[in-house]
Design a protein around this motif. Structure first.
Motif, PDB file in Angstrom:
ATOM      1  N   ALA A   9       3.080  52.226  56.517  1.00 41.11           N
ATOM      2  CA  ALA A   9       3.757  51.199  55.716  1.00 41.11           C
ATOM      3  C   ALA A   9       3.546  49.809  56.298  1.00 41.11           C
ATOM      4  O   ALA A   9       3.287  48.843  55.560  1.00 41.11           O
ATOM      5  N   GLU A  10       3.629  49.691  57.625  1.00 41.90           N
ATOM      6  CA  GLU A  10       3.461  48.385  58.265  1.00 41.90           C
ATOM      7  C   GLU A  10       2.031  47.883  58.114  1.00 41.90           C
ATOM      8  O   GLU A  10       1.809  46.682  57.915  1.00 41.90           O
ATOM      9  N   LYS A  11       1.073  48.789  58.187  1.00 37.50           N
ATOM     10  CA  LYS A  11      -0.322  48.376  58.052  1.00 37.50           C
ATOM     11  C   LYS A  11      -0.601  47.835  56.655  1.00 37.50           C
ATOM     12  O   LYS A  11      -1.368  46.878  56.482  1.00 37.50           O
ATOM     13  N   LEU A  12       0.032  48.433  55.651  1.00 41.33           N
ATOM     14  CA  LEU A  12      -0.201  48.024  54.268  1.00 41.33           C
ATOM     15  C   LEU A  12       0.833  47.020  53.771  1.00 41.33           C
ATOM     16  O   LEU A  12       0.741  46.549  52.636  1.00 41.33           O
ATOM     17  N   ASN A  13       1.823  46.745  54.630  1.00 43.05           N
ATOM     18  CA  ASN A  13       2.897  45.804  54.258  1.00 43.05           C
ATOM     19  C   ASN A  13       3.639  46.269  53.001  1.00 43.05           C
ATOM     20  O   ASN A  13       3.859  45.499  52.058  1.00 43.05           O
ATOM     21  N   ILE A  14       3.997  47.552  53.002  1.00 40.63           N
ATOM     22  CA  ILE A  14       4.766  48.138  51.897  1.00 40.63           C
ATOM     23  C   ILE A  14       5.932  48.920  52.486  1.00 40.63           C
ATOM     24  O   ILE A  14       6.061  49.062  53.708  1.00 40.63           O
ATOM     25  N   LEU A  36      -4.883  54.023  47.820  1.00 39.19           N
ATOM     26  CA  LEU A  36      -4.942  53.181  49.017  1.00 39.19           C
ATOM     27  C   LEU A  36      -4.107  53.776  50.143  1.00 39.19           C
ATOM     28  O   LEU A  36      -4.538  53.825  51.304  1.00 39.19           O
ATOM     29  N   ILE A  37      -2.925  54.258  49.810  1.00 37.27           N
ATOM     30  CA  ILE A  37      -2.044  54.859  50.824  1.00 37.27           C
ATOM     31  C   ILE A  37      -2.672  56.124  51.392  1.00 37.27           C
ATOM     32  O   ILE A  37      -2.691  56.331  52.615  1.00 37.27           O
ATOM     33  N   LEU A  38      -3.197  56.980  50.512  1.00 35.39           N
ATOM     34  CA  LEU A  38      -3.808  58.234  50.966  1.00 35.39           C
ATOM     35  C   LEU A  38      -5.020  57.960  51.855  1.00 35.39           C
ATOM     36  O   LEU A  38      -5.202  58.604  52.900  1.00 35.39           O
TER      37      LEU A  38
END
Length: 339
Positions: A9-14, A36-38
């Motif tokens: 989550a932190e890497k993707l800012n979500i 993108l998450i997967l």
């Protein structure tokens, strides 16, 4: 340290909740964000640590496999591959490309780890390697190739039809001495095109039947050719053409063969089509740029890629099916390499 959902989550800012929704295949995030998450989770090693999410991840990927030497064999497969990737994306799948050597094939990690929902094999593959790839039970579709050893879904050009059509075409143009140029050991496609060529000769009574080899032996070049084509060894093709009486027209197994044949004939001081006609097969972009522009058969390259993806997705979603072969028709493109 082990990777956590918070790290993703932190890497993707979500939010962590968005990551959880995507990994558990629940509604609440867009398809684009889910992929993108997967993909990020897999790159960070999270999927391998949490095997329970592997089945979710696998539903978003397909593996495309092709022998390495096809990458240098012209534009035909580049168009097919582009069509596959674009259509897969439209249907919500990411494509993983894997080049292999048929004599020493390594199974891609994405297949070993079952991170793909299906496999598309573009071009030729040995029966042993195909059997190995079928063992995990992942759906497979063959593109521009068919197996005589095992039942598989296949998307093919109607090569026999094409061989017949182009031979019938030159006969109607008035040609009587018609040769075939192509290494029959190179592919089943070449063999089918040659069968179509023979069918047309029989139909027009230029040969008496399949056992009548004298005419074909006199005018055709059918073996020990492709190595010269792949390495662009024009002098070797010149020597080959000098080894027997030339026909009035050469039906080449594909455009790449036709391109080098025209160069070799030019080196021999012969003009195409004044002294000898030449035809191709595939209608790659180079065909219309040749001197003279090449009369050839247009293959549905984009449709081949799209149909392969749709067939694979159908097999992914529906397990109870009988493997089928789909033949895509061709049509003649008239240019200036035939009188």
């Amino acid at each position: 340290m082990k990777v956590t959902m918070r790290d993703i989550a932190e890497k993707l800012n979500i939010s962590i909740n968005a990551v959880s929704i995507a990994l558990n295949d629940k509604p609440g995030v867009s398809d684009q964000m889910r992929l993108l998450i997967l993909r990020t989770a897999d790159e960070m090693g999270y999927i391998n640590e949490k095997r329970k999410y592997l089945s979710v991840f696998s539903r978003s990927n397909i593996c495309i496999m092709m022998q390495s030497y096809y990458a240098d064999a012209g534009h035909f497969y580049s168009i097919v591959l582009k069509s596959i990737v674009e259509e897969a994306k439209i249907l919500g799948y990411s494509s993983i490309m894997h080049y292999f050597e048929d004599a020493n094939m390594d199974i891609p990690e994405c297949i070993l780890e079952r991170k793909v929902a299906g496999i598309l094999i573009v071009g030729k593959i040995s029966s042993g390697n195909l059997k190995t790839l079928k063992n995990p039970g992942i759906p497979i579709v063959l593109v521009d190739f068919t197996s005589l050893y095992d039942a598989c879904d296949c998307i093919l050009t109607h090569n026999k039809q094409g061989g017949y059509m182009i031979t019938n075409y030159v006969i109607q143009k008035g040609y009587k001495k018609i040769g075939f140029f192509g290494d029959l050991n190179y592919s089943l496609s070449f063999q089918d095109r040659f069968i179509g060529y023979k069918e047309a000769l029989i139909h027009h009574h230029l040969i008496n039947g399949y056992c009548d080899e004298q005419y074909i032996h006199k005018y055709s070049f059918l073996e020990n050719i492709e190595k010269y084509i792949l390495h662009h060894q024009i002098d070797c093709i010149v020597s080959l053409l000098q080894s027997k009486e030339l026909p009035e027209v050469l039906i080449c197994a594909n455009d790449s063969n036709a391109f080098i044949v025209i160069q070799a004939l030019t080196k021999l001081g012969l003009k195409v089509p004044d002294d000898i006609g030449v035809t191709g097969f595939d209608d790659i972009p180079l065909a219309q740029k040749m001197i003279p522009p090449l009369t050839t058969l247009q293959v549905q390259k984009e449709s081949m890629g799209k149909e392969a993806v749709h067939r694979l997705v159908d097999r992914i979603q529906r397990k109870d099916y009988i493997p089928t072969t789909e033949l895509l028709s061709v049509h003649i493109i008239e240019r200036l390499s035939v009188k």
